[in-house]
Design a protein around this motif. Structure first.
Motif, short mmCIF file in Angstrom:
data_model
loop_
_atom_site.label_atom_id
_atom_site.label_comp_id
_atom_site.label_asym_id
_atom_site.label_seq_id
_atom_site.Cartn_x
_atom_site.Cartn_y
_atom_site.Cartn_z
N TYR A 100 -6.61 3.40 -23.92
CA TYR A 100 -6.16 2.02 -24.11
C TYR A 100 -7.34 1.09 -24.39
O TYR A 100 -7.30 0.25 -25.29
CB TYR A 100 -5.37 1.53 -22.90
N PHE A 101 -8.40 1.25 -23.61
CA PHE A 101 -9.58 0.41 -23.86
C PHE A 101 -10.22 0.72 -25.21
O PHE A 101 -10.64 -0.19 -25.93
CB PHE A 101 -10.60 0.58 -22.73
N ILE A 126 -6.24 -6.94 -18.30
CA ILE A 126 -6.06 -5.52 -18.05
C ILE A 126 -6.59 -5.16 -16.66
O ILE A 126 -5.94 -4.43 -15.90
CB ILE A 126 -6.78 -4.68 -19.12
N LYS A 127 -7.77 -5.67 -16.34
CA LYS A 127 -8.37 -5.38 -15.03
C LYS A 127 -7.45 -5.80 -13.89
O LYS A 127 -7.27 -5.04 -12.92
CB LYS A 127 -9.71 -6.10 -14.91
N HIS A 128 -6.86 -6.98 -13.98
CA HIS A 128 -5.99 -7.45 -12.91
C HIS A 128 -4.82 -6.50 -12.70
O HIS A 128 -4.42 -6.23 -11.55
CB HIS A 128 -5.49 -8.86 -13.22
N GLY A 129 -4.27 -5.98 -13.79
CA GLY A 129 -3.20 -5.00 -13.64
C GLY A 129 -3.69 -3.72 -12.98
O GLY A 129 -3.05 -3.16 -12.09
N TRP A 160 0.18 -3.43 -15.50
CA TRP A 160 -0.62 -2.47 -16.28
C TRP A 160 0.27 -1.68 -17.23
O TRP A 160 -0.03 -1.55 -18.41
CB TRP A 160 -1.38 -1.55 -15.34
N TRP A 161 1.38 -1.18 -16.73
CA TRP A 161 2.25 -0.38 -17.60
C TRP A 161 2.94 -1.25 -18.64
O TRP A 161 3.18 -0.81 -19.77
CB TRP A 161 3.26 0.40 -16.76
N GLU A 162 3.22 -2.50 -18.29
CA GLU A 162 3.80 -3.41 -19.28
C GLU A 162 2.82 -3.70 -20.40
O GLU A 162 3.20 -3.79 -21.58
CB GLU A 162 4.21 -4.71 -18.59
N LEU A 163 1.55 -3.80 -20.06
CA LEU A 163 0.53 -4.07 -21.08
C LEU A 163 0.39 -2.92 -22.07
O LEU A 163 -0.12 -3.12 -23.19
CB LEU A 163 -0.82 -4.35 -20.42
N GLN A 164 0.82 -1.74 -21.68
CA GLN A 164 0.72 -0.60 -22.61
C GLN A 164 1.51 -0.84 -23.90
O GLN A 164 1.24 -0.22 -24.93
CB GLN A 164 1.24 0.68 -21.94
N ASN A 165 2.49 -1.74 -23.82
CA ASN A 165 3.29 -2.05 -25.01
C ASN A 165 2.56 -2.95 -25.99
O ASN A 165 3.03 -3.13 -27.12
CB ASN A 165 4.61 -2.70 -24.59
N PRO A 188 0.30 -16.41 -16.44
CA PRO A 188 0.63 -16.65 -15.02
C PRO A 188 0.59 -15.40 -14.16
O PRO A 188 0.14 -15.46 -13.01
CB PRO A 188 2.06 -17.22 -15.10
N LYS A 189 1.01 -14.26 -14.69
CA LYS A 189 0.98 -13.02 -13.92
C LYS A 189 -0.45 -12.63 -13.59
O LYS A 189 -0.77 -12.20 -12.47
CB LYS A 189 1.66 -11.89 -14.69
N SER A 190 -1.33 -12.78 -14.56
CA SER A 190 -2.72 -12.42 -14.36
C SER A 190 -3.40 -13.38 -13.38
O SER A 190 -4.13 -12.95 -12.47
CB SER A 190 -3.46 -12.41 -15.70
N VAL A 191 -3.16 -14.66 -13.56
CA VAL A 191 -3.73 -15.65 -12.66
C VAL A 191 -3.25 -15.42 -11.23
O VAL A 191 -4.01 -15.56 -10.26
CB VAL A 191 -3.38 -17.08 -13.13
N ASP A 192 -1.99 -15.04 -11.09
CA ASP A 192 -1.43 -14.85 -9.75
C ASP A 192 -2.11 -13.70 -9.01
O ASP A 192 -2.27 -13.75 -7.79
CB ASP A 192 0.08 -14.61 -9.82
#
Length: 355
Positions: free
Chosen positions: A287-288, A179-182, A190-195, A209-213
Motif C-alpha cells: 500500500y505504501f 494511514i499511520k493513525h489507522g 486502515w482497512w477502509e483506506l485500502q479502497n 475527522p476520523k484521523s484527528v479523533d
C-alpha cells in the motif's frame, strides 16, 4: 464539527467564517499577529482577509519548508514581533502547514514567556497531525524537533477548503499520517483506506475527522508523551532520520514520504520482533509503495542514519526506541532494535521494487 480536547482547546472542522473571528474578538486581545509563509500569504491569507479587521494587526512572513525550521528563523520572528509592538495581551494566529505551525506555536509560547495562539492548518499534514496535541518545536543539531515545548493553542480551526491550494505532492505527504493513525489505533479505518487507490477526488471532509479523533484520543490520555502517545511515533524513528539525511540532497523528501518509508521498515521490524503477520507486512508494504513509490537508501548512508536515530529524543538508556505493530490497529511502544536489525529493515525496503 467540534472535537473537545480536555479543557485546553477545541478542534473545529468545517468552514471558517465570521463566527470564528467574532469569538476571537470577544476575547478582547490587544492585537493579533498572523504568521504566514510565502505560500500561505499568496494562496490562503486572501481567504481570511475579510475577517482580519483588528485595529492592531501584524502580518509576519517566514520562508517556507523544513530547511527553514531552525533557531535563526525563530529569532527573526521574535524580532519582527518586537518591531510590531506585540505584547503579552496579543494573540498569534499560525496560518500554514506543519513547519509554520510548529515554529509559530514555539515562538508564541516563548515570546515574553508566552502569548495565546491559535492554529489554522492549511496542509493535510498539519490538519491531521502537527496542529493537534500541543507539541511545538524546531530542528537543531541536524535532529528533527529537538528543541521545543508542550503548549496548547486556544483553538485549532481545520477548513478543508485550504487543501484546494495544495499541489498533489503535499496532499500525498499528509496522507501518510492518516494511514499511520489507522495502523496504530483504528483497524477499521486502515482497512477502509485500502479502497483509496488515488488521492484525487477523496472526500477529505469525511476522512479528516476520523484521523484527528485518533490523535485526539491518544493526546487526551497522554498529553506529555510519557506512554501511549509514543504510539504516534510509528514510522518516525527511521523516517525522521531518512528525512534529515535527504534534506540537504537533491533527492529531498517531504515529511510524509520519509515517514511512509519509515513505516515500511518499522513494519518489517514488527514482523521480525513482534507479532505482525507476514500477510499484514505485505499489505502494508504494497500500500505504501503504491502511493509513495521507492527511494533507495544508499549503504553509505547507514552510519549517518544510525547516528541520527541515536539522537532521537524518544530514546532511553542509549537504546534506539521504536513503536511497533502487533497487528493493524494495535501498537506496542518502547520497543528497541539493534543496529543489525535496523540494517535488516533498510535492506528489506531496498529490495522492494516500485509497485
Amino acid at each position: 464539527m467540534t472535537l473537545p480536547v480536555a479543557d485546553a482547546y477545541n478542534i473545529e472542522i468545517g468552514g471558517i467564517g465570521a463566527g470564528h473571528f467574532e469569538w476571537l474578538r470577544a476575547r478582547d486581545y490587544a492585537g493579533w499577529v498572523v504568521f504566514v509563509d510565502t505560500n500561505t500569504r499568496e494562496h490562503c491569507l486572501p481567504l481570511l482577509a475579510g475577517y482580519l479587521d483588528h485595529p492592531n494587526l501584524a502580518i509576519i512572513e517566514v520562508p517556507p519548508g523544513e530547511p527553514n525550521k531552525h533557531l535563526g528563523t525563530c529569532q527573526r520572528m521574535w524580532e519582527d514581533m518586537f518591531r510590531a509592538g506585540v505584547g503579552r495581551r496579543w494573540c498569534a494566529i499560525g496560518l500554514g502547514g506543519g513547519v509554520l505551525a510548529d515554529m509559530s506555536g514555539f515562538v508564541s509560547a516563548t515570546f515574553k514567556r508566552g502569548i495565546d495562539f491559535l492554529q489554522i492548518p492549511t496542509t493535510l499534514l498539519s490538519m491531521v497531525d502537527s496542529s493537534v496535541g500541543g507539541k511545538l518545536g524546531i530542528d537543531f543539531f541536524d535532529v528533527k524537533n529537538s528543541i521545543g515545548v508542550f503548549a496548547n493553542p486556544i483553538a485549532v480551526w481545520i477548513d478543508p477548503v485550504f487543501l484546494q491550494t495544495l499541489p498533489p505532492r503535499e496532499i500525498r505527504s499528509g496522507y501518510a499520517e492518516i494511514i499511520k493513525h489507522g495502523l496504530i489505533a483504528d483497524a477499521g479505518q486502515w482497512w477502509e483506506l485500502q479502497n483509496i487507490r488515488a488521492l484525487e477526488g477523496v472526500d477529505w471532509q469525511r476522512i479528516i475527522p476520523k484521523s484527528v479523533d485518533v490523535k485526539r484520543r491518544i493526546v487526551l490520555e497522554d498529553p506529555f508523551e510519557k506512554g501511549l502517545r509514543k504510539a504516534l511515533n510509528f514510522g518516525h524513528t527511521i523516517g525522521h532520520a531518512i528525512e534529515s539525511y535527504f534534506l540537504a540532497t537533491p533527492q529531498r523528501l517531504f515529511h510524509g514520504e520519509a515517514i511512509a518509508a519509515g513505516m515500511i521498515m518499522e513494519a518489517w521490524l514488527s514482523h521480525q520482533l513482534d507479532e505482525l503477520s507476514a500477510a499484514d507486512l505485505e499489505t502494508i508494504t504494497r500500500y505504501f509503495l503504491h502511493h509513495y513509490g521507492h527511494q533507495p537508501i544508499p549503504a553509505a548512508a547507514f552510519d549517518t542514519l544510525l547516528a541520527l536515530m541515536q539522537q532521537d529524543k524518544k530514546n532511553e538508556d542509549h537504546r534506539i526506541n521504536f513503536t511497533l505493530l502487533h497487528a493493524p490497529g494495535k501498537a506496542r511502544i518502547n520497543a528497541t532494535a539493534t543496529g543489525e536489525e535496523i540494517w535488516g529493515a533498510v535492506g528489506y525496503y531496498n529490495e522492494r521494487m516500485r509497485e
